[in-house]
Design a protein around this motif. Structure first.
Motif, PDB file in Angstrom:
ATOM      1  N   GLU A   1       0.848  -1.188   0.000  1.00  0.00           N
ATOM      2  CA  GLU A   1       0.000   0.000   0.000  1.00  0.00           C
ATOM      3  C   GLU A   1       0.882   1.236   0.000  1.00  0.00           C
ATOM      4  OE1 GLU A   1      -3.166   0.164   2.844  1.00  0.00           O
ATOM      5  OE2 GLU A   1      -3.392  -2.009   2.801  1.00  0.00           O
ATOM      6  N   PHE A   2       0.544   2.155  -0.881  1.00  0.00           N
ATOM      7  CA  PHE A   2       1.266   3.417  -0.930  1.00  0.00           C
ATOM      8  C   PHE A   2       0.494   4.441  -0.114  1.00  0.00           C
ATOM      9  CE2 PHE A   2       2.608   1.254  -4.767  1.00  0.00           C
ATOM     10  CZ  PHE A   2       3.974   1.412  -4.689  1.00  0.00           C
ATOM     11  N   ARG A   3       1.223   5.380   0.453  1.00  0.00           N
ATOM     12  CA  ARG A   3       0.611   6.407   1.292  1.00  0.00           C
ATOM     13  C   ARG A   3       1.343   7.723   1.082  1.00  0.00           C
ATOM     14  NH1 ARG A   3       1.362   7.553   6.953  1.00  0.00           N
ATOM     15  NH2 ARG A   3      -0.477   8.629   7.643  1.00  0.00           N
ATOM     16  N   ASN A   4       0.579   8.781   0.902  1.00  0.00           N
ATOM     17  CA  ASN A   4       1.152  10.111   0.773  1.00  0.00           C
ATOM     18  C   ASN A   4       1.250  10.710   2.178  1.00  0.00           C
ATOM     19  OD1 ASN A   4       1.891  12.726   0.200  1.00  0.00           O
ATOM     20  ND2 ASN A   4       0.066  13.227  -0.968  1.00  0.00           N
ATOM     21  N   VAL A   5       2.440  10.704   2.751  1.00  0.00           N
ATOM     22  CA  VAL A   5       2.600  11.190   4.124  1.00  0.00           C
ATOM     23  C   VAL A   5       2.373  12.697   4.232  1.00  0.00           C
ATOM     24  CG1 VAL A   5       4.096   9.321   4.882  1.00  0.00           C
ATOM     25  CG2 VAL A   5       5.111  11.390   3.943  1.00  0.00           C
ATOM     26  N   MET A   6       2.351  13.386   3.096  1.00  0.00           N
ATOM     27  CA  MET A   6       2.079  14.823   3.142  1.00  0.00           C
ATOM     28  C   MET A   6       0.675  15.099   3.672  1.00  0.00           C
ATOM     29  SD  MET A   6       4.704  16.488   2.458  1.00  0.00           S
ATOM     30  CE  MET A   6       3.990  18.101   2.311  1.00  0.00           C
ATOM     31  N   GLU A   7      -0.258  14.175   3.468  1.00  0.00           N
ATOM     32  CA  GLU A   7      -1.613  14.383   3.971  1.00  0.00           C
ATOM     33  C   GLU A   7      -1.595  14.570   5.484  1.00  0.00           C
ATOM     34  OE1 GLU A   7      -4.156  11.226   2.608  1.00  0.00           O
ATOM     35  OE2 GLU A   7      -3.535  11.536   0.536  1.00  0.00           O
ATOM     36  N   GLU A   8      -0.904  13.697   6.176  1.00  0.00           N
ATOM     37  CA  GLU A   8      -0.829  13.791   7.638  1.00  0.00           C
ATOM     38  C   GLU A   8      -0.057  15.036   8.074  1.00  0.00           C
ATOM     39  OE1 GLU A   8       1.004  11.322  11.416  1.00  0.00           O
ATOM     40  OE2 GLU A   8       0.708  10.281   9.515  1.00  0.00           O
ATOM     41  N   ILE A   9       1.045  15.321   7.397  1.00  0.00           N
ATOM     42  CA  ILE A   9       1.868  16.484   7.738  1.00  0.00           C
ATOM     43  C   ILE A   9       1.058  17.763   7.557  1.00  0.00           C
ATOM     44  CG2 ILE A   9       3.882  17.841   7.004  1.00  0.00           C
ATOM     45  CD1 ILE A   9       5.194  15.063   6.306  1.00  0.00           C
ATOM     46  N   VAL A  10       0.361  17.884   6.422  1.00  0.00           N
ATOM     47  CA  VAL A  10      -0.423  19.084   6.134  1.00  0.00           C
ATOM     48  C   VAL A  10      -1.585  19.216   7.121  1.00  0.00           C
ATOM     49  CG1 VAL A  10      -1.986  20.145   4.446  1.00  0.00           C
ATOM     50  CG2 VAL A  10       0.253  19.307   3.719  1.00  0.00           C
ATOM     51  N   LEU A  11      -2.322  18.143   7.364  1.00  0.00           N
ATOM     52  CA  LEU A  11      -3.449  18.230   8.298  1.00  0.00           C
ATOM     53  C   LEU A  11      -3.001  18.637   9.694  1.00  0.00           C
ATOM     54  CD1 LEU A  11      -5.666  15.224   7.223  1.00  0.00           C
ATOM     55  CD2 LEU A  11      -6.311  17.644   7.205  1.00  0.00           C
ATOM     56  N   ASN A  12      -1.879  18.098  10.146  1.00  0.00           N
ATOM     57  CA  ASN A  12      -1.365  18.478  11.468  1.00  0.00           C
ATOM     58  C   ASN A  12      -1.006  19.960  11.513  1.00  0.00           C
ATOM     59  OD1 ASN A  12      -1.645  15.932  12.590  1.00  0.00           O
ATOM     60  ND2 ASN A  12       0.432  15.314  12.075  1.00  0.00           N
ATOM     61  N   LYS A  13      -0.351  20.451  10.465  1.00  0.00           N
ATOM     62  CA  LYS A  13       0.055  21.863  10.438  1.00  0.00           C
ATOM     63  C   LYS A  13      -1.163  22.768  10.281  1.00  0.00           C
ATOM     64  CE  LYS A  13       3.884  23.389  10.635  1.00  0.00           C
ATOM     65  NZ  LYS A  13       4.581  23.864  11.858  1.00  0.00           N
ATOM     66  N   VAL A  14      -2.151  22.350   9.478  1.00  0.00           N
ATOM     67  CA  VAL A  14      -3.389  23.135   9.341  1.00  0.00           C
ATOM     68  C   VAL A  14      -4.071  23.254  10.703  1.00  0.00           C
ATOM     69  CG1 VAL A  14      -5.752  23.084   8.413  1.00  0.00           C
ATOM     70  CG2 VAL A  14      -3.811  22.699   6.892  1.00  0.00           C
ATOM     71  N   ASP A  15      -4.175  22.144  11.429  1.00  0.00           N
ATOM     72  CA  ASP A  15      -4.805  22.184  12.751  1.00  0.00           C
ATOM     73  C   ASP A  15      -4.054  23.115  13.696  1.00  0.00           C
ATOM     74  OD1 ASP A  15      -6.755  20.424  11.943  1.00  0.00           O
ATOM     75  OD2 ASP A  15      -5.783  18.658  12.811  1.00  0.00           O
ATOM     76  N   GLU A  16      -2.757  23.101  13.614  1.00  0.00           N
ATOM     77  CA  GLU A  16      -1.938  23.959  14.472  1.00  0.00           C
ATOM     78  C   GLU A  16      -2.180  25.438  14.158  1.00  0.00           C
ATOM     79  OE1 GLU A  16       2.785  24.890  14.561  1.00  0.00           O
ATOM     80  OE2 GLU A  16       2.232  22.766  14.523  1.00  0.00           O
ATOM     81  N   ILE A  17      -2.234  25.771  12.878  1.00  0.00           N
ATOM     82  CA  ILE A  17      -2.344  27.175  12.470  1.00  0.00           C
ATOM     83  C   ILE A  17      -3.775  27.682  12.536  1.00  0.00           C
ATOM     84  CG2 ILE A  17      -2.043  28.761  10.520  1.00  0.00           C
ATOM     85  CD1 ILE A  17       0.431  27.092   9.757  1.00  0.00           C
ATOM     86  N   ILE A  18      -4.738  26.866  12.141  1.00  0.00           N
ATOM     87  CA  ILE A  18      -6.131  27.328  12.077  1.00  0.00           C
ATOM     88  C   ILE A  18      -6.643  27.754  13.449  1.00  0.00           C
ATOM     89  CG2 ILE A  18      -7.358  25.140  12.417  1.00  0.00           C
ATOM     90  CD1 ILE A  18      -9.169  25.989  10.057  1.00  0.00           C
ATOM     91  N   ASN A  19      -6.101  27.159  14.495  1.00  0.00           N
ATOM     92  CA  ASN A  19      -6.527  27.516  15.848  1.00  0.00           C
ATOM     93  C   ASN A  19      -5.973  28.858  16.313  1.00  0.00           C
ATOM     94  OD1 ASN A  19      -8.140  25.226  16.313  1.00  0.00           O
ATOM     95  ND2 ASN A  19      -6.323  24.013  16.716  1.00  0.00           N
ATOM     96  N   THR A  20      -5.088  29.471  15.530  1.00  0.00           N
ATOM     97  CA  THR A  20      -4.500  30.751  15.916  1.00  0.00           C
ATOM     98  C   THR A  20      -5.092  31.922  15.139  1.00  0.00           C
ATOM     99  OG1 THR A  20      -2.693  30.649  14.298  1.00  0.00           O
ATOM    100  CG2 THR A  20      -2.317  29.596  16.447  1.00  0.00           C
ATOM    101  N   VAL A  21      -6.039  31.643  14.229  1.00  0.00           N
ATOM    102  CA  VAL A  21      -6.602  32.709  13.404  1.00  0.00           C
ATOM    103  C   VAL A  21      -8.102  32.826  13.629  1.00  0.00           C
ATOM    104  CG1 VAL A  21      -4.830  32.503  11.619  1.00  0.00           C
ATOM    105  CG2 VAL A  21      -6.928  31.186  11.411  1.00  0.00           C
ATOM    106  N   GLU A  22      -8.646  33.970  13.255  1.00  0.00           N
ATOM    107  CA  GLU A  22     -10.088  34.188  13.318  1.00  0.00           C
ATOM    108  C   GLU A  22     -10.736  33.488  12.134  1.00  0.00           C
ATOM    109  OE1 GLU A  22     -11.880  36.052  15.612  1.00  0.00           O
ATOM    110  OE2 GLU A  22     -10.004  36.164  16.731  1.00  0.00           O
ATOM    111  N   GLY A  23     -11.990  33.153  12.276  1.00  0.00           N
ATOM    112  CA  GLY A  23     -12.733  32.585  11.158  1.00  0.00           C
ATOM    113  C   GLY A  23     -13.235  31.187  11.457  1.00  0.00           C
ATOM    114  N   CYS A  24     -13.929  30.642  10.483  1.00  0.00           N
ATOM    115  CA  CYS A  24     -14.556  29.331  10.616  1.00  0.00           C
ATOM    116  C   CYS A  24     -13.495  28.237  10.732  1.00  0.00           C
ATOM    117  CB  CYS A  24     -15.455  29.070   9.406  1.00  0.00           C
ATOM    118  SG  CYS A  24     -16.363  27.521   9.552  1.00  0.00           S
ATOM    119  N   LYS A  25     -13.740  27.332  11.637  1.00  0.00           N
ATOM    120  CA  LYS A  25     -12.827  26.213  11.858  1.00  0.00           C
ATOM    121  C   LYS A  25     -13.554  24.877  11.681  1.00  0.00           C
ATOM    122  CE  LYS A  25     -10.096  28.884  15.169  1.00  0.00           C
ATOM    123  NZ  LYS A  25     -10.552  30.158  14.741  1.00  0.00           N
ATOM    124  N   CYS A  26     -14.686  24.903  10.959  1.00  0.00           N
ATOM    125  CA  CYS A  26     -15.473  23.684  10.775  1.00  0.00           C
ATOM    126  C   CYS A  26     -14.688  22.662   9.934  1.00  0.00           C
ATOM    127  CB  CYS A  26     -16.822  23.992  10.131  1.00  0.00           C
ATOM    128  SG  CYS A  26     -16.749  24.325   8.352  1.00  0.00           S
TER     129      CYS A  26
END
Length: 90
Positions: free
Chosen positions: A4-29
């Motif tokens: 099975e192949f896996r794009n590890v960027m998905e996990e890296i990006v989602l983790n970084k998005v979660d980290e950053i989105i919590n520091t900005v105003e706006g929708c976090k849905c």
């Protein structure tokens, strides 16, 4: 043997998005979070792995400062675009 192949960027990006989105105003849905991640994943290089060891090596490589700056820049752009054009009612 099934590989099975896996794009590890998905996990890296989602983790970084979660980290950053919590520091900005706006929708976090979940929809906005996934739209932001999708935007970024379409603009950063993929990193496919076929083994657990490959996943670990790729994650270590992603810690490069130049890569992290590029990733944060893309996430900030994505947040602005998604917040201005959400796929749901404001």
């Amino acid at each position: 043997m099934s590989i099975e192949f896996r794009n590890v960027m998905e996990e890296i990006v989602l983790n970084k998005v979660d980290e950053i989105i919590n520091t900005v105003e706006g929708c976090k849905c979940e929809q906005c979070r996934l739209d932001i991640a999708s935007y970024v994943l379409n603009r950063v290089p993929t990193r496919y792995v076929a083994t657990a060891e490959g996943s670990i090596i790729s994650k270590v490589d992603s810690l490069d400062k130049k890569f992290e700056i590029q990733l944060v820049t893309e996430i900030v752009k994505a947040i602005q675009i998604v917040q201005e054009n959400p796929h749901h009612q404001k």
